[in-house]
Design a protein around this motif. Structure first.
Motif, PDB file in Angstrom:
ATOM      1  N   ARG A 568       0.833  -1.205   0.000  1.00 57.95           N
ATOM      2  CA  ARG A 568       0.000   0.000   0.000  1.00 57.95           C
ATOM      3  C   ARG A 568       0.872   1.261   0.000  1.00 57.95           C
ATOM      4  NH1 ARG A 568      -3.247   1.199   5.320  1.00 57.95           N
ATOM      5  NH2 ARG A 568      -1.077   1.348   5.960  1.00 57.95           N
ATOM      6  N   ILE A 580      -7.343   7.946  -5.842  1.00 57.73           N
ATOM      7  CA  ILE A 580      -7.876   6.629  -5.481  1.00 57.73           C
ATOM      8  C   ILE A 580      -7.490   6.307  -4.038  1.00 57.73           C
ATOM      9  CG2 ILE A 580      -7.770   4.160  -5.966  1.00 57.73           C
ATOM     10  CD1 ILE A 580      -7.244   4.889  -8.889  1.00 57.73           C
ATOM     11  N   LYS A 581      -8.464   5.818  -3.276  1.00 61.19           N
ATOM     12  CA  LYS A 581      -8.221   5.392  -1.900  1.00 61.19           C
ATOM     13  C   LYS A 581      -7.942   3.891  -1.881  1.00 61.19           C
ATOM     14  CE  LYS A 581     -12.104   6.799  -0.209  1.00 61.19           C
ATOM     15  NZ  LYS A 581     -13.186   7.065   0.761  1.00 61.19           N
ATOM     16  N   GLU A 583      -8.075   0.798   0.696  1.00 58.50           N
ATOM     17  CA  GLU A 583      -8.593   0.401   2.012  1.00 58.50           C
ATOM     18  C   GLU A 583      -8.223  -1.054   2.284  1.00 58.50           C
ATOM     19  OE1 GLU A 583     -12.752   1.048   2.100  1.00 58.50           O
ATOM     20  OE2 GLU A 583     -12.618   3.228   1.880  1.00 58.50           O
ATOM     21  N   SER A 615      -8.633   1.393 -12.305  1.00 57.57           N
ATOM     22  CA  SER A 615      -9.718   2.076 -11.596  1.00 57.57           C
ATOM     23  C   SER A 615      -9.937   3.459 -12.193  1.00 57.57           C
ATOM     24  CB  SER A 615      -9.386   2.214 -10.107  1.00 57.57           C
ATOM     25  OG  SER A 615      -9.498   0.983  -9.461  1.00 57.57           O
ATOM     26  N   ASN A 618     -10.710   8.963  -8.585  1.00 57.49           N
ATOM     27  CA  ASN A 618     -11.488   9.160  -7.350  1.00 57.49           C
ATOM     28  C   ASN A 618     -12.254   7.887  -6.960  1.00 57.49           C
ATOM     29  OD1 ASN A 618     -10.719  11.921  -7.262  1.00 57.49           O
ATOM     30  ND2 ASN A 618     -12.338  12.382  -8.748  1.00 57.49           N
ATOM     31  N   CYS A 620     -12.021   3.629  -5.502  1.00 60.10           N
ATOM     32  CA  CYS A 620     -11.574   2.999  -4.249  1.00 60.10           C
ATOM     33  C   CYS A 620     -11.115   1.576  -4.558  1.00 60.10           C
ATOM     34  CB  CYS A 620     -12.696   2.985  -3.215  1.00 60.10           C
ATOM     35  SG  CYS A 620     -12.218   2.219  -1.651  1.00 60.10           S
ATOM     36  N   LYS A 622     -10.179  -1.939  -2.619  1.00 60.23           N
ATOM     37  CA  LYS A 622     -10.316  -2.595  -1.320  1.00 60.23           C
ATOM     38  C   LYS A 622      -9.555  -3.921  -1.339  1.00 60.23           C
ATOM     39  CE  LYS A 622     -14.832  -0.650  -0.157  1.00 60.23           C
ATOM     40  NZ  LYS A 622     -16.239  -0.945   0.212  1.00 60.23           N
ATOM     41  N   ASP A 638     -11.803  -3.473  -7.280  1.00 58.45           N
ATOM     42  CA  ASP A 638     -11.709  -2.090  -7.749  1.00 58.45           C
ATOM     43  C   ASP A 638     -13.049  -1.648  -8.314  1.00 58.45           C
ATOM     44  OD1 ASP A 638     -11.847  -2.464 -10.770  1.00 58.45           O
ATOM     45  OD2 ASP A 638     -10.130  -3.733 -10.314  1.00 58.45           O
ATOM     46  N   GLU A 639     -13.153  -0.362  -8.630  1.00 59.74           N
ATOM     47  CA  GLU A 639     -14.372   0.219  -9.201  1.00 59.74           C
ATOM     48  C   GLU A 639     -14.072   0.730 -10.604  1.00 59.74           C
ATOM     49  OE1 GLU A 639     -15.401   3.232  -6.407  1.00 59.74           O
ATOM     50  OE2 GLU A 639     -15.973   1.816  -4.837  1.00 59.74           O
TER      51      GLU A 639
END
Length: 710
Positions: A568, A580-581, A583, A615, A618, A620, A622, A638-639
């Motif tokens: 990470r 991008i976050k 988590e 992704s 903006n 995320c 996980k 991912d999104e």
């Protein structure tokens, strides 16, 4: 069991079920209605008792107003005239007013005259201490011209209904100059009079005495409502409760009114009559329905059954069924007649088809042979007759021909078992190769009745298969040689690249002197391209090592959480540039795993970098990890753009990408996922994924906790 009995069981079962449902519905609906009616009636009657006590309060209040608004009373509280006492406050005043207490209090709160009597024993008694205490603390004293105080106060001798009115000069006009207090005990004689008037059994409990359980249960409910509350006391009695409140509106006592459950008892009797009526009606209607069905349906079905039995016994399809009417059974008989006509025509057509079948089978180049359970030829087509070596069974394996059995049925069964769904190749003396298949044919009970043998010449196909097998072996040897070559060339390929990257980094850091902006940009491009090329070579070499079976794993025990945090942090700059976050969701108390830490880091880096790369901005990413028995499951979601279903087969294949347009936008070689799969499988784990266009992707893998062999 014949149809008539079945119909009887079905009809009576349906009517029994229908009757039970009606009884249950009637019981639930009507009994609930009677219960609601009983509750409303109880609350209504209890409300009348509450109104009677309220009327008593109004009666005392009218008396208080008459005395308090009398001018002589106004003068009395100022002068304390003995003449007023002699004229109006003699010994019989309280008895005539039906009151227990009468007190005159001046504006200063001092009691100037008081009367207190026991109405039962007709004697004067001291004023209750609770009344005097209420005067002293001002709770029973009027403070202005319109102050009106009423309620129930608890005294040592029981609860008392008290009304306090301001003493005014003139009829309700003022000014205020004292307080008149009137009180009446809610005692046994008063409650008895209420019972006679309402024809009800009453019971009163106050807060200063121990309440029965039902009073304790309903006290809070009655205190919260302005009306009455309801409770069933048993099969024969029901009760209504209402609260008696003090001068501040707080409940201080609870009165219960008991009533017989006459409405509920009547309702239960009505339900019993309904149950009997429904039961008798169900039996009567069921019996009538059964006899009607027997006459209209069953007897005609028996006629049809007898006719079909006769046709089967005589094997005569020329007979016809005669049936009267114009309903479904008549149409059924007509259909049976048409079916018999069709069977007769089918028998005639069958013979013609047998001839056609023989003609078609004889025209085939393939062999078709039908044998009996003893493997004797029952029928063979022309192609089989031309190849006598196949027809005589010389191709069979010795095991099937050397069966030793003393019983003939045993011998047949064993032979059929050896040939069941079997196939084998046979070369004739002429040099032709045949593929022969055998399949047993069984009757409805599973007993073998014949064996069907088919054969097709595969001489040319056999030659092609041999050539293809040799070519495949040569390709595998070449591929293995390539993989070994690439694996052995790792040092030769990496050394010059490391030198290029190292010196370009030294130039960029101006170790050998200053550089202008164009030179710095060029040196930066050299370093970046060299590192990118080194990563590609590393992936190719790693994959080659896997294919050459020379990739070694260095096992150790480590925490997955450390790897997650390390990857990470490494991807943080790239993720931050796209907003991008990342988590991490790790299950608590995950144990350490036994594996190659560097390779697992490489797997997680590939998956997480892919998730960040594909992704949307903006978004995320996980990463989840959880324990499942002796395995650790890791999922990276991912999104992003997602993967279409038709492209799923391209994943985890070396040098394969989804499509050219994606490869232009998202750079890569297609080796990352292939390496992920190989490394995870070397550890004894599995990989998996889920994806849909526009809805992101989930890539995951499972690793054993204790290494490949657990």
């Amino acid at each position: 069991m014949d149809v008539s009995k079945k119909i009887m069981i079905v009809v009576f079962s349906m009517f029994a079920l229908f009757t039970v449902l009606l009884i249950v519905a009637s019981h639930s609906i009507l009994l609930a209605s009677f219960s609601d009616l009983e509750a409303r009636d109880t609350i209504k009657n209890t409300g009348k008792i509450e109104q009677a006590i309220a009327s008593e309060t109004l009666s005392i209040d009218r008396t208080a107003r008459d005395w308090a608004w009398w001018d002589d009373t106004y003068e009395f509280v100022n002068t304390v005239s003995p003449q007023y006492i002699d004229s109006n406050l003699d010994e019989g005043t309280l008895y005539s007013l039906d009151l227990n207490v009468m007190l005159f209090v001046n504006k200063d709160g001092n009691t100037i005259h008081k009367l207190s009597a026991d109405l039962i024993n007709k004697t004067d008694v001291p004023v209750p201490e609770g009344i005097l205490e209420g005067i002293n603390n001002g709770a029973l004293v009027a403070h202005n011209d319109t102050d009106y105080i009423h309620g129930v106060i608890l005294l040592d001798n029981g609860p008392m209904l008290v009304v306090c009115r301001p003493i005014l000069k003139g009829i309700g006009k003022g000014p205020y100059d004292g307080t008149l207090i009137l009180g009446k005990y809610i005692d046994s004689p008063y409650i008895s009079s209420l019972e006679k008037r309402t024809n009800t059994s009453l019971k009163l409990c106050t807060l200063n005495e121990e309440m029965p359980p039902d009073f304790q249960e309903k006290f809070d409910e009655a205190a919260k409502t302005k009306g009455s509350v309801f409770k069933i006391l048993g099969e024969e009695r029901v009760a209504g409760y209402f609260a008696l409140r003090n001068t501040t509106g707080e409940p201080v006592a609870l009165m219960r009114a008991d009533y017989p459950r006459e409405l509920y008892a009547q309702g239960k009797n009505i339900l019993n009559y309904i149950y009997v009526f429904l039961l008798i009606s169900g039996i009567a209607i069921g019996t009538a329905t059964k006899f009607s069905l027997d006459r209209l349906l069953v007897s005609r079905l028996i006629t049809i059954d007898s006719f079909l039995g006769k046709v089967k016994r005589d094997k005569d399809t020329s007979k016809r069924l005669e049936m009267e009417g114009n309903d479904e059974i008549y149409r059924l008989s007509k259909g049976i007649n048409e079916m018999l006509s069709s069977i007769r025509l089918a028998e005639q057509e069958l013979k013609a088809r047998e001839y056609e079948k023989k003609f078609i089978l004889d025209s085939l180049e393939e062999i078709v042979v039908l044998r009996d359970p003893d493997f004797k030829v029952r029928w063979a087509n022309r192609a089989a007759l031309k190849n006598q070596s196949l027809l005589t069974g010389e191709y069979r394996e010795p095991a099937s021909n050397s069966i030793q059995a003393t019983d003939k049925e045993n011998k047949v069964s064993q032979k059929l078992q050896t040939l069941s769904w079997s196939s084998q190749e046979f070369t004739t003396p002429e040099g032709k190769t045949w593929l022969l298949r055998s399949k047993p044919l069984c009757d409805e009970t599973g007993n073998p009745i014949a064996v069907l043998e088919t054969g097709v010449e595969i001489t040319e196909r056999k030659k092609y298969e041999i050539q293809l097998f040799r070519a495949k072996q040569e390709a595998e040897i070449a591929n293995h040689t390539k993989s070994e070559f690439l694996a052995n060339m790792s040092h030769e390929l990496r050394t010059p690249l490391n030198s290029i990257i190292g010196f370009s980094d030294l130039l960029y850091e101006k170790v050998y002197g200053e550089l202008n902006s164009r030179q710095l940009k060029a040196v930066s491009n050299i370093s970046g391209s060299g590192k990118h090329l080194l990563n590609l070579i590393n992936e190719i070499l790693d994959l080659s090592k896997v294919e050459a079976r020379s990739l070694e794993l260095h096992y150790s025990r480590f925490w997955l959480a450390e790897i997650f945090a390390e990857v990470r942090d490494m991807l943080f700059p790239l993720a931050t540039s796209k907003g991008i976050k990342i988590e991490l969701e790790l299950e608590k108390d995950l144990p350490r795993i036994y594996g190659d830490k560097d390779r697992i880091t490489q797997v997680l880096t590939n998956l997480m970098s892919n998730a960040v790369k594909f992704s949307n901005e903006n978004g995320c990413v996980k990463v989840k990890a959880s324990q499942d028995g002796n395995f650790i499951n890791v999922a990276v979601s991912d999104e992003g753009i997602g993967i279409a279903a038709e492209d799923h087969d391209k994943l985890f294949k070396p040098f394969s990408q989804i499509d050219s347009s994606s490869s232009k936008k998202y750079q890569g070689t297609g080796l990352g996922l292939a390496l992920v799969k190989e490394i995870v499988q070397l550890h004894g784990g599995t990989v998996w994924f889920e994806s849909e266009v526009g809805k992101g992707s989930i890539f995951g893998f499972s690793l054993p906790l204790y290494g490949r062999n657990g």
